[in-house]
Design an enzyme around this catalytic site. Structure first.
Site, PDB file in Angstrom:
ATOM      1  N   ARG A 106       0.848  -1.192   0.000  1.00 40.72           N
ATOM      2  CA  ARG A 106       0.000   0.000   0.000  1.00 40.72           C
ATOM      3  C   ARG A 106       0.877   1.233   0.000  1.00 40.72           C
ATOM      4  O   ARG A 106       1.737   1.383   0.871  1.00 40.72           O
ATOM      5  CB  ARG A 106      -0.883   0.033   1.253  1.00 40.72           C
ATOM      6  CG  ARG A 106      -1.909  -1.019   1.297  1.00 40.72           C
ATOM      7  CD  ARG A 106      -2.999  -0.685   2.287  1.00 40.72           C
ATOM      8  NE  ARG A 106      -2.529  -0.226   3.595  1.00 40.72           N
ATOM      9  CZ  ARG A 106      -3.335   0.158   4.559  1.00 40.72           C
ATOM     10  NH1 ARG A 106      -4.643   0.175   4.363  1.00 40.72           N
ATOM     11  NH2 ARG A 106      -2.864   0.533   5.725  1.00 40.72           N
ATOM     12  N   THR A 110      -1.328   7.411  -0.395  1.00 41.36           N
ATOM     13  CA  THR A 110      -2.636   7.275  -1.051  1.00 41.36           C
ATOM     14  C   THR A 110      -3.390   6.032  -0.591  1.00 41.36           C
ATOM     15  O   THR A 110      -4.590   5.908  -0.841  1.00 41.36           O
ATOM     16  CB  THR A 110      -2.458   7.159  -2.577  1.00 41.36           C
ATOM     17  OG1 THR A 110      -1.751   5.939  -2.845  1.00 41.36           O
ATOM     18  CG2 THR A 110      -1.661   8.331  -3.136  1.00 41.36           C
ATOM     19  N   ASP A 202       0.261  -3.955  12.192  1.00 43.93           N
ATOM     20  CA  ASP A 202       0.758  -4.254  10.843  1.00 43.93           C
ATOM     21  C   ASP A 202       1.104  -5.734  10.763  1.00 43.93           C
ATOM     22  O   ASP A 202       2.087  -6.197  11.363  1.00 43.93           O
ATOM     23  CB  ASP A 202       1.996  -3.381  10.555  1.00 43.93           C
ATOM     24  CG  ASP A 202       2.439  -3.523   9.111  1.00 43.93           C
ATOM     25  OD1 ASP A 202       2.647  -4.674   8.656  1.00 43.93           O
ATOM     26  OD2 ASP A 202       2.566  -2.497   8.424  1.00 43.93           O
ATOM     27  N   ASP A 205       4.675  -6.712   9.438  1.00 43.16           N
ATOM     28  CA  ASP A 205       5.739  -6.438  10.412  1.00 43.16           C
ATOM     29  C   ASP A 205       5.704  -7.432  11.556  1.00 43.16           C
ATOM     30  O   ASP A 205       6.749  -7.865  12.052  1.00 43.16           O
ATOM     31  CB  ASP A 205       5.588  -5.012  10.961  1.00 43.16           C
ATOM     32  CG  ASP A 205       6.098  -3.973   9.972  1.00 43.16           C
ATOM     33  OD1 ASP A 205       6.842  -4.344   9.048  1.00 43.16           O
ATOM     34  OD2 ASP A 205       5.738  -2.783  10.126  1.00 43.16           O
TER      35      ASP A 205
END
Ligand code: PRP
Ligand code: URA
Length: 211
Positions: A106, A110, A202, A205
């Site tokens: 991603r 944006t 995340d 991660d």
């Protein structure tokens, strides 16, 4: 066109494991193991409609006709990176599935998906496909990955996530009304950075220990 279904898999084992994933104290080893376990449990439901055929088997006692998988061709396609964490959990149950890879990240500004890698089995268009990604947030990555597979000629596609936001589910349903979604939990929504709230952080991660 079929109207897709959202299968929220609220089995107690899945709910328990999802809570461990949410906990910020859960370390990388346990997080990785549990993402794979969740994928295995979800796979059980996502493959419920696999066709069976009758075969004759001689047991030590008698001969009978029994059910056997009809040998439908399957592929799993993890969205890199985080989708990789679900692959082994699926292959535990379906060791003969082929694996395609699609790399999307991603854009942090944006939130739009950017493709950086793709490698599919040569006969992907003949296979039923399960797309894997732990997180369905805005839905941008999943919508792009599914479109990508449709461009390859795939027409029987399912999406498997660990956790979703309502926004992501809506986006997939609008763009791909033929794709069923399998997910262990649906949260309240997204924050300003496009993270699922309360979520689990995340996923990439936490699986790979990169933060
Ligand atoms: C995460 C996640 C999904 C995507 C979901 O990937 O694994 O692919 O975000 O967000 P969306 O629904 O808004 O598209 P990320 O871009 O963080 O890449 P990574 O897997 O390499 O960490
Ligand atoms: N990607 C993640 O890994 N987590 C989120 O909450 C949203 C997107």
């Amino acid at each position: 066109m079929n109207d897709n279904k959202v299968h929220i898999l609220d089995h107690p084992l899945l709910q328990h494991k999802l809570t461990i994933l949410r906990d910020e104290r859960t370390g990388v080893k346990e997080f990785r193991e549990i993402v794979a376990e969740v994928a295995t449990l979800e796979c059980y439901e996502a493959t419920r409609d696999l066709p069976l055929e009758d075969i004759e088997v001689k047991t030590p006692v008698a001969t009978g006709t029994f059910k056997h998988l009809a040998g439908k061709k399957l592929a799993i396609v993890p969205i890199l990176r985080a989708g990789l964490g679900m692959v082994d959990g699926i292959l535990n149950l379906i060791p003969s599935a082929k694996v395609g890879h699609i790399g999307l990240y991603r854009d942090p500004e944006t939130l739009a998906p950017v493709e950086y890698y793709c490698k599919m089995p040569s006969d992907i268009s003949e296979r039923d496909v399960i797309v894997l990604d732990p997180m369905l947030a805005t839905g941008g990555s999943a919508v792009a990955a599914i479109q990508f597979l449709k461009n390859y000629g795939c027409h029987n596609i399912k999406l498997m996530n660990v956790l979703a936001a309502p926004e992501g589910i809506r986006a997939v349903r609008e763009a791909h009304p033929d794709v069923d979604i399998y997910v262990a939990g649906v949260d309240e929504g997204l924050n300003d950075h496009g993270y699922i709230v309360p979520g689990l952080g995340d996923a990439g991660d936490r699986i790979f220990g990169t933060k």
